[in-house]
Design a protein around this motif. Sequence first.
Motif, PDB file in Angstrom:
ATOM      1  N   ASN A 406       0.830  -1.205   0.000  1.00 61.56           N
ATOM      2  CA  ASN A 406       0.000   0.000   0.000  1.00 61.56           C
ATOM      3  C   ASN A 406       0.866   1.257   0.000  1.00 61.56           C
ATOM      4  O   ASN A 406       1.045   1.921   1.016  1.00 61.56           O
ATOM      5  CB  ASN A 406      -0.944   0.005   1.201  1.00 61.56           C
ATOM      6  N   GLY A 409      -1.158   4.720   0.636  1.00 62.78           N
ATOM      7  CA  GLY A 409      -1.325   5.205   2.000  1.00 62.78           C
ATOM      8  C   GLY A 409      -2.654   5.891   2.202  1.00 62.78           C
ATOM      9  O   GLY A 409      -3.712   5.416   1.758  1.00 62.78           O
ATOM     10  N   ASP A 410      -2.607   7.075   2.833  1.00 66.30           N
ATOM     11  CA  ASP A 410      -3.829   7.836   3.087  1.00 66.30           C
ATOM     12  C   ASP A 410      -4.140   8.823   1.977  1.00 66.30           C
ATOM     13  O   ASP A 410      -4.998   9.691   2.135  1.00 66.30           O
ATOM     14  CB  ASP A 410      -3.716   8.571   4.424  1.00 66.30           C
ATOM     15  N   SER A 412      -1.904  10.960   0.723  1.00 66.87           N
ATOM     16  CA  SER A 412      -1.033  12.139   0.834  1.00 66.87           C
ATOM     17  C   SER A 412       0.001  12.131  -0.288  1.00 66.87           C
ATOM     18  O   SER A 412       0.920  11.308  -0.297  1.00 66.87           O
ATOM     19  CB  SER A 412      -0.340  12.133   2.200  1.00 66.87           C
ATOM     20  N   GLN A 416       4.024   9.855  -1.093  1.00 69.64           N
ATOM     21  CA  GLN A 416       3.959   8.639  -1.906  1.00 69.64           C
ATOM     22  C   GLN A 416       5.274   8.341  -2.625  1.00 69.64           C
ATOM     23  O   GLN A 416       5.633   7.179  -2.815  1.00 69.64           O
ATOM     24  CB  GLN A 416       2.794   8.744  -2.892  1.00 69.64           C
TER      25      GLN A 416
END
Length: 575
Positions: A406, A409-410, A412, A416
């Motif tokens: 992943n 992520g969130d 952001s 990355q």
Amino acid sequence: MSTEIERSGGPAKGGQSSEPDAEFLGKPRTDWVVFGVTALIMFLVVAWGALATDSLSTASSAALTWLIKNTGWGFVLAATGFVVFALFLAFSKYGRIPLGGDDEGPEFRTVSWIAMMFSAGMGIGLMFYGVSEPLSHFVDPPPGTVPGESEAAINTAMSTSLFHWTLHPWAIYAVAGLAIAYSSFRRGRKQTISGVFTPLIGKKAAEGPLGKVIDILALFATLFGSAASLGLGALQIKAGMQAAKWPIGEAGTNVLVGIIAVLTLCFILSAVSGVEKGIQWLSNINMVLAAILALFVFILGPTVFILDLLPTAVGSYMSEFGQMASRAGATGGAEMQDWLSSWTVFYWAWWISWTPFVGMFIARISRGRTIRQFIGGVLLVPSVVSLVWFAIFGGASIDAQKGGTNVYGDGSAEAQTFAVLDHLPLALVTAVLVMVLVAIFFVSGADAASIVMGTLSQRGAIEPSKWVVIFWGAATGAVAAVMLVIGQDKALEGIQNLTFIGALPFAIVMIFMCVAMLKDLRSDDITVRDQKGVEMLEQAVIAGTEEHDGEFQLVTTPAEPSGEESGSAEADKKE
């Protein structure tokens, strides 16, 4: 920028230009209206952001929502229109007109010209979005297209990224740069945006209040565009510090403002130091480091997948071009409006806000090239580099995400790139390398941007006063800090909001810039000669057909002397 570039103004021998104004090459004189009005607006925005952060945040978000809903279509049409206009000029009869005298050759070698042009236009943006954009479109594709993280999403991710980073942005730069280069080197006008409008509004108006309004809009757009890049650079450097396990904790805007302060000081010092060769050396080193980073990811990343992605990305871009160019919020509702404001329309606004700076820069380094050479180089070469860059970094991120890691992520964007590098060898080394690349890309680019803002403030002066350059450098840092502060936890949104609002007026200026340039080209010496030649040939053919029933040939003979010349010849004979 080098001294050679900065002194390359004025009309060319063999062209149709008049002598340049003395202030064009002499001691710079500040245009206090252009400088003062723009500085006042900047101070008001900074004060508003510092004293009433929530108020500015709410107002900018509301303004952005209204502008996207009511004028987003205009940005979409204008950006595609600039592509069409640039290609039209390249393939039209105007393509062979030189940006200088009729017999003047290019000032710089092609390789040097391309390197300088590309480093000025996109370096920091590619570092920020090279991983995050293809990955974001893969995980969360544009509304109404394909399911996220599907095989089809790979094509959509790459085509959308190329749409935002190839022909469209460079066509926007090409239009502005071409207009400035033609106006300055072919016509001998000052290197200001208002000078381009002389054929449309006249010299008096171009140097009067209307011209000042045009230069204010150009200066305003450049300020906010440069501040947006500084904000993006600060976000990525902060993420790099966290990825490298530097002891900054979860500090928010304080760290970002500190990074902005350091970067601002660096590019102010570089802009006023006079060590142009040193800055060029750093820029060249940066390009080499960027190539090394790309090669590192290509070799140690999913090499075969990246190679497969190159033709796939080109094919997807070409097949989906019409659909991407027509996204304007007519369908998709609020979801599409939000997506456009975060991606396509934000990009068009960002590119347009950079056009006064990038346009003036590539104009200065393009003297002696023809319009066709200029547009071909400006459109095609950076587009190919962007294709390779996104295939490498986007391919590495998409492959990792598909494989179960992943890296998204969130969501952001600034983190990355480091998430992808973290899964390759030498993660700490490459994280530091990315931070260095971002810092130097910004310092070298903002160095030139602050000089261009000084040029716009001082009536087209090639070498603006140091105090003006320092002022605009500090102003860029202040506006960038405000952009990040009003965004709070969503700092990128603050950058997007103010960038769009700053670029909208200049988008209108650019449309009329195309009209003014076309009017100039129609009266160019080469155009007039070509038209006169066609007319004379047609008249000769008509006369030959009527007098000789179509059986005739065209020959050239010495011209008969005029009456005055004939009399002079007779007098010579008598003597």
